[in-house]
Design a protein around this motif. Structure first.
Motif, mmCIF file in Angstrom:
data_model
loop_
_atom_site.group_PDB
_atom_site.id
_atom_site.type_symbol
_atom_site.label_atom_id
_atom_site.label_comp_id
_atom_site.label_asym_id
_atom_site.label_seq_id
_atom_site.Cartn_x
_atom_site.Cartn_y
_atom_site.Cartn_z
ATOM 1 N N GLU A 86 0.842 -1.200 0.000
ATOM 2 C CA GLU A 86 0.000 0.000 0.000
ATOM 3 C C GLU A 86 0.880 1.254 0.000
ATOM 4 O OE1 GLU A 86 -3.452 1.967 2.893
ATOM 5 O OE2 GLU A 86 -1.963 0.607 3.750
ATOM 6 N N ARG A 87 1.888 1.285 0.870
ATOM 7 C CA ARG A 87 2.805 2.441 0.931
ATOM 8 C C ARG A 87 3.541 2.634 -0.387
ATOM 9 N NH1 ARG A 87 3.779 0.504 6.073
ATOM 10 N NH2 ARG A 87 5.677 -0.578 5.428
ATOM 11 N N SER A 88 4.033 1.527 -0.970
ATOM 12 C CA SER A 88 4.777 1.604 -2.227
ATOM 13 C C SER A 88 3.911 2.151 -3.356
ATOM 14 C CB SER A 88 5.314 0.227 -2.630
ATOM 15 O OG SER A 88 6.214 -0.235 -1.663
ATOM 16 N N ILE A 89 2.651 1.710 -3.416
ATOM 17 C CA ILE A 89 1.741 2.203 -4.458
ATOM 18 C C ILE A 89 1.562 3.707 -4.302
ATOM 19 C CG2 ILE A 89 -0.632 2.132 -5.356
ATOM 20 C CD1 ILE A 89 -0.678 -0.895 -4.518
ATOM 21 N N VAL A 90 1.300 4.151 -3.058
ATOM 22 C CA VAL A 90 1.103 5.585 -2.797
ATOM 23 C C VAL A 90 2.344 6.379 -3.187
ATOM 24 C CG1 VAL A 90 0.734 7.299 -0.977
ATOM 25 C CG2 VAL A 90 -0.638 5.216 -1.014
ATOM 26 N N GLU A 91 3.521 5.878 -2.817
ATOM 27 C CA GLU A 91 4.772 6.569 -3.167
ATOM 28 C C GLU A 91 4.930 6.697 -4.672
ATOM 29 O OE1 GLU A 91 7.902 4.372 -1.167
ATOM 30 O OE2 GLU A 91 7.105 4.975 0.804
ATOM 31 N N ARG A 92 4.633 5.617 -5.404
ATOM 32 C CA ARG A 92 4.773 5.646 -6.869
ATOM 33 C C ARG A 92 3.779 6.613 -7.500
ATOM 34 N NH1 ARG A 92 6.031 0.540 -10.295
ATOM 35 N NH2 ARG A 92 6.382 2.266 -11.668
ATOM 36 N N ILE A 93 2.540 6.612 -6.982
ATOM 37 C CA ILE A 93 1.513 7.531 -7.516
ATOM 38 C C ILE A 93 2.016 8.964 -7.369
ATOM 39 C CG2 ILE A 93 -0.803 8.491 -7.104
ATOM 40 C CD1 ILE A 93 -1.598 5.613 -6.135
ATOM 41 N N ASN A 94 2.544 9.283 -6.169
ATOM 42 C CA ASN A 94 3.034 10.635 -5.912
ATOM 43 C C ASN A 94 4.249 10.970 -6.775
ATOM 44 O OD1 ASN A 94 0.976 11.047 -4.072
ATOM 45 N ND2 ASN A 94 2.203 10.366 -2.340
ATOM 46 N N ARG A 95 5.153 10.003 -6.916
ATOM 47 C CA ARG A 95 6.358 10.230 -7.720
ATOM 48 C C ARG A 95 6.012 10.483 -9.184
ATOM 49 N NH1 ARG A 95 9.390 6.166 -5.666
ATOM 50 N NH2 ARG A 95 8.980 4.771 -7.384
ATOM 51 N N GLU A 96 5.026 9.728 -9.690
ATOM 52 C CA GLU A 96 4.631 9.850 -11.105
ATOM 53 C C GLU A 96 3.621 10.981 -11.324
ATOM 54 O OE1 GLU A 96 5.943 7.884 -13.579
ATOM 55 O OE2 GLU A 96 7.178 6.852 -12.088
ATOM 56 N N GLY A 97 3.150 11.585 -10.222
ATOM 57 C CA GLY A 97 2.170 12.660 -10.338
ATOM 58 C C GLY A 97 0.817 12.192 -10.881
ATOM 59 N N MET A 98 0.418 10.985 -10.508
ATOM 60 C CA MET A 98 -0.845 10.424 -11.027
ATOM 61 C C MET A 98 -1.979 10.460 -10.006
ATOM 62 S SD MET A 98 -0.161 7.151 -13.399
ATOM 63 C CE MET A 98 1.377 6.845 -14.203
ATOM 64 N N GLN A 99 -1.917 11.379 -9.037
ATOM 65 C CA GLN A 99 -2.920 11.429 -7.979
ATOM 66 C C GLN A 99 -4.354 11.518 -8.529
ATOM 67 O OE1 GLN A 99 -0.127 13.176 -8.170
ATOM 68 N NE2 GLN A 99 0.808 13.514 -6.164
ATOM 69 N N SER A 100 -4.526 12.166 -9.675
ATOM 70 C CA SER A 100 -5.885 12.349 -10.216
ATOM 71 C C SER A 100 -6.491 11.044 -10.731
ATOM 72 C CB SER A 100 -5.864 13.388 -11.340
ATOM 73 O OG SER A 100 -5.077 12.887 -12.413
ATOM 74 N N LYS A 101 -5.658 10.030 -10.955
ATOM 75 C CA LYS A 101 -6.169 8.755 -11.486
ATOM 76 C C LYS A 101 -6.385 7.709 -10.401
ATOM 77 C CE LYS A 101 -4.452 9.105 -16.189
ATOM 78 N NZ LYS A 101 -3.744 8.390 -17.246
ATOM 79 N N PHE A 102 -6.052 8.064 -9.146
ATOM 80 C CA PHE A 102 -6.197 7.118 -8.056
ATOM 81 C C PHE A 102 -7.052 7.698 -6.943
ATOM 82 C CE2 PHE A 102 -2.506 5.475 -10.221
ATOM 83 C CZ PHE A 102 -2.625 4.102 -10.076
ATOM 84 N N GLY A 103 -7.860 6.839 -6.322
ATOM 85 C CA GLY A 103 -8.663 7.250 -5.173
ATOM 86 C C GLY A 103 -8.056 6.658 -3.924
ATOM 87 N N ARG A 104 -8.877 5.901 -3.190
ATOM 88 C CA ARG A 104 -8.416 5.345 -1.922
ATOM 89 C C ARG A 104 -7.773 3.980 -2.098
ATOM 90 N NH1 ARG A 104 -14.245 6.952 -0.639
ATOM 91 N NH2 ARG A 104 -14.180 6.253 -2.783
ATOM 92 N N ILE A 105 -6.875 3.666 -1.194
ATOM 93 C CA ILE A 105 -6.198 2.374 -1.198
ATOM 94 C C ILE A 105 -6.432 1.773 0.185
ATOM 95 C CG2 ILE A 105 -3.976 1.211 -1.417
ATOM 96 C CD1 ILE A 105 -3.168 3.563 -3.283
#
Length: 189
Positions: free
Chosen positions: A31-50
């Motif tokens: 879960e942490r790794s997914i969140v880190e990758r989303i933030n690194r790639e700047g894809m926050q708009s394509k992801f909701g809750r984990i």
């Protein structure tokens, strides 16, 4: 809005829930790794809750009541997301993630909102009223591991979760004798 939705709210526009398989025991890390990758790639708009589905359970150790977290879908993480090649690739190639569950190889099938609500209400229930880590059933055979009846076997006659005690029918000198014991004094055979 029903109280079940309190944890989740309404589904985010255009997003669906997908089940991601992670190495067992590594769900929180995944879960942490997914969140880190989303933030690194700047894809926050394509992801909701984990979500890592957990519930609270009560265990008694050395006479102390402790509440711990138990995963009720070990090895799985729920991810709310817009499914496209980019997002699929991001999640699929995250550390500790082995892949998506269901659907075609690169087009996983989302799970229904209803299934997500069931999981969430189970999580909510676990928080409001934690279950016992070890559950005893009337009629079950147990072995006494502590106290004056150590190494005797018996049958559970009554279970009292409030007091963490049970009544066990133990055979002593050929006679069945009911004995009140604490959960910590017995083990399942």
């Amino acid at each position: 809005m029903s109280e079940n939705n309190s944890l989740l709210g309404t589904p985010t526009e255009g997003m669906r829930w997908y089940v991601v398989h992670a190495y067992s025991g590594m769900e929180k890390a995944a879960e942490r790794s997914i969140v880190e990758r989303i933030n690194r790639e700047g894809m926050q708009s394509k992801f909701g809750r984990i979500l890592v589905p957990t519930e609270e359970v009560v265990e008694v150790k050395n006479g102390q009541k402790r509440t711990t977290e138990r995963k009720f879908f070990p090895g799985y993480v729920l991810v709310e997301m817009v499914m496209d090649d980019e997002t699929w690739h991001l999640v699929k190639h995250t550390n500790k993630v082995t892949g998506f569950v269901g659907g075609a190889k690169n087009r996983p099938a989302p799970i229904s909102e209803e299934d997500v609500q069931k999981i969430v209400s189970q999580m909510q229930e676990g928080t409001d009223k934690p279950r016992h880590k070890v559950e005893f059933v009337v009629g079950e055979y147990v072995r006494v591991k502590e106290g004056p009846f150590t190494d005797f076997n018996g049958t559970v006659e009554e279970v009292n979760y409030e007091k963490n005690k049970l009544r066990v029918s133990v055979t002593i000198f050929g006679r069945a004798t009911p004995v009140e014991l604490e959960f910590s004094q017995v083990e399942k055979t």
